[in-house]
Motif scaffolding. Sequence first.
Motif, PDB file in Angstrom:
ATOM      1  N   ALA A 106       0.831  -1.212   0.000  1.00 49.55           N
ATOM      2  CA  ALA A 106       0.000   0.000   0.000  1.00 49.55           C
ATOM      3  C   ALA A 106       0.865   1.261   0.000  1.00 49.55           C
ATOM      4  N   SER A 107       2.000   1.220   0.726  1.00 49.87           N
ATOM      5  CA  SER A 107       2.883   2.396   0.779  1.00 49.87           C
ATOM      6  C   SER A 107       3.617   2.619  -0.534  1.00 49.87           C
ATOM      7  N   ALA A 108       3.832   1.537  -1.299  1.00 50.21           N
ATOM      8  CA  ALA A 108       4.618   1.633  -2.542  1.00 50.21           C
ATOM      9  C   ALA A 108       3.897   2.386  -3.640  1.00 50.21           C
ATOM     10  N   ALA A 109       2.613   2.680  -3.456  1.00 47.12           N
ATOM     11  CA  ALA A 109       1.843   3.368  -4.506  1.00 47.12           C
ATOM     12  C   ALA A 109       2.408   4.753  -4.797  1.00 47.12           C
ATOM     13  N   SER A 110       2.980   5.399  -3.794  1.00 45.38           N
ATOM     14  CA  SER A 110       3.500   6.763  -3.984  1.00 45.38           C
ATOM     15  C   SER A 110       5.005   6.790  -4.235  1.00 45.38           C
ATOM     16  N   TYR A 111       5.635   5.616  -4.362  1.00 51.67           N
ATOM     17  CA  TYR A 111       7.084   5.559  -4.544  1.00 51.67           C
ATOM     18  C   TYR A 111       7.452   5.753  -6.020  1.00 51.67           C
ATOM     19  N   THR A 112       8.744   6.030  -6.254  1.00 51.83           N
ATOM     20  CA  THR A 112       9.279   6.058  -7.619  1.00 51.83           C
ATOM     21  C   THR A 112       9.302   4.637  -8.171  1.00 51.83           C
ATOM     22  N   PRO A 113       9.320   4.460  -9.501  1.00 51.07           N
ATOM     23  CA  PRO A 113       9.271   3.093 -10.065  1.00 51.07           C
ATOM     24  C   PRO A 113      10.323   2.152  -9.502  1.00 51.07           C
ATOM     25  N   GLN A 114      11.565   2.612  -9.387  1.00 45.02           N
ATOM     26  CA  GLN A 114      12.633   1.729  -8.887  1.00 45.02           C
ATOM     27  C   GLN A 114      12.399   1.353  -7.430  1.00 45.02           C
ATOM     28  N   LYS A 115      12.030   2.367  -6.642  1.00 48.72           N
ATOM     29  CA  LYS A 115      11.790   2.101  -5.226  1.00 48.72           C
ATOM     30  C   LYS A 115      10.553   1.235  -5.030  1.00 48.72           C
ATOM     31  N   LYS A 116       9.572   1.386  -5.921  1.00 47.06           N
ATOM     32  CA  LYS A 116       8.354   0.585  -5.833  1.00 47.06           C
ATOM     33  C   LYS A 116       8.658  -0.892  -6.086  1.00 47.06           C
ATOM     34  N   ILE A 117       9.532  -1.156  -7.072  1.00 49.89           N
ATOM     35  CA  ILE A 117       9.904  -2.549  -7.362  1.00 49.89           C
ATOM     36  C   ILE A 117      10.604  -3.180  -6.158  1.00 49.89           C
ATOM     37  N   GLU A 118      11.490  -2.402  -5.514  1.00 49.45           N
ATOM     38  CA  GLU A 118      12.186  -2.912  -4.328  1.00 49.45           C
ATOM     39  C   GLU A 118      11.204  -3.212  -3.199  1.00 49.45           C
ATOM     40  N   ALA A 119      10.212  -2.329  -3.036  1.00 44.14           N
ATOM     41  CA  ALA A 119       9.220  -2.529  -1.979  1.00 44.14           C
ATOM     42  C   ALA A 119       8.378  -3.770  -2.247  1.00 44.14           C
ATOM     43  N   LEU A 120       8.001  -3.978  -3.521  1.00 39.64           N
ATOM     44  CA  LEU A 120       7.185  -5.146  -3.866  1.00 39.64           C
ATOM     45  C   LEU A 120       7.975  -6.444  -3.683  1.00 39.64           C
ATOM     46  N   GLU A 121       9.258  -6.407  -4.051  1.00 40.29           N
ATOM     47  CA  GLU A 121      10.084  -7.600  -3.859  1.00 40.29           C
ATOM     48  C   GLU A 121      10.275  -7.913  -2.371  1.00 40.29           C
ATOM     49  N   SER A 122      10.426  -6.873  -1.571  1.00 40.04           N
ATOM     50  CA  SER A 122      10.519  -7.072  -0.122  1.00 40.04           C
ATOM     51  C   SER A 122       9.212  -7.647   0.432  1.00 40.04           C
ATOM     52  N   ALA A 123       8.084  -7.170  -0.118  1.00 35.79           N
ATOM     53  CA  ALA A 123       6.777  -7.692   0.311  1.00 35.79           C
ATOM     54  C   ALA A 123       6.632  -9.168  -0.044  1.00 35.79           C
ATOM     55  N   ILE A 124       7.162  -9.561  -1.219  1.00 37.83           N
ATOM     56  CA  ILE A 124       7.089 -10.970  -1.629  1.00 37.83           C
ATOM     57  C   ILE A 124       7.890 -11.850  -0.665  1.00 37.83           C
ATOM     58  N   LEU A 125       9.054 -11.359  -0.230  1.00 34.38           N
ATOM     59  CA  LEU A 125       9.856 -12.115   0.739  1.00 34.38           C
ATOM     60  C   LEU A 125       9.099 -12.295   2.056  1.00 34.38           C
ATOM     61  N   ASN A 126       8.453 -11.228   2.508  1.00 31.80           N
ATOM     62  CA  ASN A 126       7.660 -11.313   3.742  1.00 31.80           C
ATOM     63  C   ASN A 126       6.479 -12.264   3.570  1.00 31.80           C
ATOM     64  N   LEU A 127       5.900 -12.263   2.364  1.00 34.24           N
ATOM     65  CA  LEU A 127       4.787 -13.184   2.102  1.00 34.24           C
ATOM     66  C   LEU A 127       5.265 -14.638   2.103  1.00 34.24           C
ATOM     67  N   ASN A 128       6.484 -14.856   1.607  1.00 30.24           N
ATOM     68  CA  ASN A 128       7.040 -16.214   1.661  1.00 30.24           C
ATOM     69  C   ASN A 128       7.206 -16.688   3.108  1.00 30.24           C
ATOM     70  N   GLU A 129       7.665 -15.778   3.968  1.00 30.20           N
ATOM     71  CA  GLU A 129       7.810 -16.125   5.385  1.00 30.20           C
ATOM     72  C   GLU A 129       6.447 -16.386   6.020  1.00 30.20           C
ATOM     73  N   ALA A 130       5.472 -15.542   5.687  1.00 32.05           N
ATOM     74  CA  ALA A 130       4.114 -15.747   6.214  1.00 32.05           C
ATOM     75  C   ALA A 130       3.545 -17.068   5.732  1.00 32.05           C
ATOM     76  N   LYS A 131       3.824 -17.403   4.476  1.00 36.02           N
ATOM     77  CA  LYS A 131       3.326 -18.659   3.912  1.00 36.02           C
ATOM     78  C   LYS A 131       3.909 -19.865   4.657  1.00 36.02           C
ATOM     79  N   THR A 132       5.181 -19.760   5.031  1.00 42.19           N
ATOM     80  CA  THR A 132       5.824 -20.847   5.790  1.00 42.19           C
ATOM     81  C   THR A 132       5.149 -21.040   7.143  1.00 42.19           C
ATOM     82  N   TYR A 133       4.849 -19.922   7.809  1.00 41.17           N
ATOM     83  CA  TYR A 133       4.174 -20.002   9.108  1.00 41.17           C
ATOM     84  C   TYR A 133       2.783 -20.617   8.968  1.00 41.17           C
ATOM     85  N   PHE A 134       2.022 -20.168   7.989  1.00 40.46           N
ATOM     86  CA  PHE A 134       0.651 -20.671   7.817  1.00 40.46           C
ATOM     87  C   PHE A 134       0.643 -22.160   7.449  1.00 40.46           C
ATOM     88  N   ALA A 135       1.618 -22.561   6.653  1.00 45.29           N
ATOM     89  CA  ALA A 135       1.694 -23.976   6.270  1.00 45.29           C
ATOM     90  C   ALA A 135       2.008 -24.856   7.473  1.00 45.29           C
TER      91      ALA A 135
END
Length: 717
Positions: free
Chosen positions: A634-663
């Motif tokens: 949600a915060s990445a919406a106002s970021y620059t394109p490069q910074k937005k990509i970094e934020a989304l990739e960081s979010a994917i890593l956090n989602l992978n960790e969350a997925k491990t916990y839920f599994a």
Amino acid sequence: FLCEHDGREGDPKGPLTLWPVATCRFPPQGPDMPLSRLRKAIEESCPHLASSVHIRLKLMAEGELKDMEQFFDDLSDSFTGTEPEVHKTSVVGLFLRHMILAYNKLSFSQVYKLYTALQQYFQNDEKKNGIDETEMELTNTEELEGKMEKEELDVPLREEEISCSGPLSQKQAEYFLSQQASLLKNDETKALTPASLQKELNNLLKFNPDFAEAHYLSYLNSLRVQDVFSSTHSLLHYFDRLILTGAESKSNGDEGYGRSLRYAALNLAALHCRFGHYQQAELALQEAIRIAQESNDHVCLQHCLSWLYILEQKIFDSCVLLEHSVNKSLHFGLPYLASLGIQSLVQQRAFAGKAANKLMDALKDSDLLHWKHSLSELIDISIAQKTAIWRLYGRSTMALQQAQTLLSMNSLEAVNVGVQQNNTESFAVVLCHLAELHAEQGYFAAASEILKHLKERFPPNSQHAQLWMLFDQKIQFERAMNDGRYHIADSLVAGITALNSIEGVYRKAIVLKAQNQMSEAHKLLQKLLIHCQKIKNTEMVISVLLSIAELYWRSSCHTIALPVLLQALALSREYSLQYLASETVLNLAFSQLILGIPEQALNILHMAIEPVLAHGAVLDKGCAMFLVAKCQVASAASYTPQKKIEALESAILNLNEAKTYFAKVDCKEQLRDVLYFQARLFHTLGKTQERNKCAMLFRQLHQELPAHGVPLINAFK
């Protein structure tokens, strides 16, 4: 020794007719053991003597009374001659002289009674051997060997061997009662079943109705099955017989009679308090206080003061009585009572929100008393108390450490071989916490093993069985909710309610909320909130407030949820409930995300996520990481394109960790949401292969689970 018999009726010190054969591995007192078991014991120690014993017994039992008389005459001849077979001053000599003297004191009728008992003892074994031989013909050799192995002397006594088959001497009866009382305290599974023990006690009381100790054991036995009438009846009979027999008067002079009366009233008050009859308990306690004051019995008054606090706290919280009780107990040299008072004071202050370091200092002072006076039971209670306090404050790592400390300790009390040393309430509490901690981390197999051990150590009819029953139901409930099987969770609510009504109502509301029955869940939670505020159950009040806030989110009343969450946060911080405070902050961050201020949500997440990741349950860790990913996107919406990509990739890593916990806890609904979210992010980043993989996994879960729609942001949990 061969046989045990009461030689003089009504004489508590009646002679025992015993035949020493060897030093064998069986108890030296108790009811007569079967002849077959006695022969095996002799063969184990002195094989050449077993046949001689059997021949002599058979000669006496199948012969005449003169054969038994001849046996005792032969014993007397053992001391004669220049080189006697047995010296008079040896252990065996003293024993034989005592036995001969006891036999010579018997009247003719008593000698005949002894002889008929010996005949009956031998004939019972012969009948049993005849039945066993018939059964042996029907079994093969392997089965026989297996049966023989099971009958080794090292195995615990079977119930029929513990029980008394006929009239017992005073010493036999006292040993039987002390044995059963010790087993009830240390290892209830080894004691006779409630029905069998009551049958034996009734048999004892039939021959000696004034046996006070038998009435008291009957009282303890009735408490095992929560029988109010029988326990009250046996307790009153115990003190009546204690007064009638004059046992107290002999040991305490003229004060014995009054002492029995005041302690009878005190025990009656404790009994009524145990069963929740607080009005009757108060009346009995007042009577005990009155008699103790008349007798100037400060020790009894201190016990009364402790029970008065227990009764008063049912009405209002008051530390004054408890602090006074602790000071007085220390003054009169009652360390056990003083330590119990300190434990109660710590518990009350923990619920009042006192700092953990101060509580641990108080427990440290009580531990000094325990070790100084070797109070093993109170050492266990103190460690169990520390475990519960750390759990209350949300420090699961510290709670786990305390639980392991208690489980690795050896009891200071001496108990018989084969008897569990630690079958107390403290160990039941610690094992239950341990099972729940393992279940929270997703180790359900380990939790099941712990619960299985609890069921073996504390059978369903034991007094501490309700503890593991409640935890077992709660763990099953959480697993069913995680797996989306709400109908199974709903069926478990009735069992939880029967054991703990507050927990049951709360979980019923959770099921209703999961089934989208918002209005019914809200009504139930509001009633529960009022009740918990009335009884000052702060921990449950906060949990209810968090559930109410979630109901407001799901009903799109986001602004109404904020005051509720702030109230929960204020309570959790006031009462030092750190973990609940962290969970409340996570809920506040989710509210801010919904209201469109994800940057602020990310800022406060950093305040709360560390305690959750350090001490939280696996499900809470997954939810926290999922929330962090949502805020990052949600915060990445106002970021620059490069910074937005970094934020989304960081979010994917956090989602992978969350997925491990839920599994790990098999939480399929949350897994489905994470996969949906990841697929959208991979699509945004142009990673087609990863997107398709997530989409395929999402589709599989979506077809398996009921379709409620999968919005991008639906709820915190």
